[in-house]
Write an enzyme that holds these catalytic residues in place. Sequence first.
Site, PDB file in Angstrom:
ATOM      1  N   HIS A   1      45.565  40.793  47.311  1.00 26.01           N
ATOM      2  CA  HIS A   1      44.841  39.473  48.143  1.00 26.01           C
ATOM      3  C   HIS A   1      45.623  38.521  48.458  1.00 26.01           C
ATOM      4  CE1 HIS A   1      44.101  37.413  44.248  1.00 26.01           C
ATOM      5  NE2 HIS A   1      44.323  36.431  45.107  1.00 26.01           N
TER       6      HIS A   1
ATOM      7  N   ASP B   1      44.353  45.258  42.633  1.00 29.13           N
ATOM      8  CA  ASP B   1      44.824  44.228  43.372  1.00 29.13           C
ATOM      9  C   ASP B   1      46.301  43.835  43.020  1.00 29.13           C
ATOM     10  OD1 ASP B   1      44.734  41.848  44.634  1.00 29.13           O
ATOM     11  OD2 ASP B   1      43.733  40.581  43.006  1.00 29.13           O
TER      12      ASP B   1
ATOM     13  N   SER C   1      47.503  33.017  41.933  1.00 34.64           N
ATOM     14  CA  SER C   1      47.069  34.418  42.190  1.00 34.64           C
ATOM     15  C   SER C   1      48.741  34.888  42.405  1.00 34.64           C
ATOM     16  CB  SER C   1      46.253  34.511  43.505  1.00 34.64           C
ATOM     17  OG  SER C   1      45.104  34.417  43.094  1.00 34.64           O
ATOM     18  N   GLY C   2      48.569  36.199  41.791  1.00 36.26           N
ATOM     19  CA  GLY C   2      49.788  37.087  42.003  1.00 36.26           C
ATOM     20  C   GLY C   2      50.886  36.843  40.958  1.00 36.26           C
TER      21      GLY C   2
END
Length: 252
Positions: free
Chosen positions: A65, A109, A208-209
């Site tokens: 994402h 994801d 995120s990530g």
Amino acid sequence: MLILILLPVAFLLPPGAGAGEIIGGWEAQPHSRPYMASLKIQRGNKSVRCGGFLVSENFVLTAAHCNGDKIIVVLGAHDITNEERSQQVITVSRAYPHQDYDKESHNNDIMLLELAERAKLNRWVGTIALPCANERVKPGAVCSVAGWGGTSTECESTPARLQEVDVVVMQDAACLRNPNGPYHNYNSSSMMCVGDPKMGKDSWKGDSGGPLVCGKTAQGVVSWGPPTPPGVYVKVSTFIPWIRATMRKLQP
């Protein structure tokens, strides 16, 4: 970035928004995590940030994402508002999100970023090990997560310097307990439930990530979750065959 939650929050954000920030943590020792990457992502005229981590000289692993029209990777950073001499700024030549990524359910994801040039490994920039395929982290294990994401769910504050926090790996049941609640898309085969709600430590927007590090291994990727722990992380061990095959296909 010092507040009270350690949880990525994609489903509370606009579609495609980055999620995750460090809550309840502290400033990391400068350059103690040489594998950390800060991603500057351009989507049309909008700019967002994510985290990621270096897994080889020319590949960064992150969340699917966190994709965009253009991605620039900053390695070797501590304070991302300064042009530190330790930093390496490298454009992404191509992004490889998992072919079965579903932004509605957050399943798969995960994404590999191929760097336009190889990172120079030194005392500020280095890789992190990945787990064996299908390796399992036992509930109760204390791992850590780091990022430049928000430190509070109450306001849009983001730190300049890398933040980190320790989080507890929970039983899948902690996320599956309420199937109609915020975790109704939780998939125990490819996701990890992380963060004790009683401790209030989590990742948040902008994290995120980034990697969930257990020992010296990147076992998870900050993915999604509500504003309070537990957060949901990609279970990296599930995707080892995909990661290896994708990297092998792209480099001699």
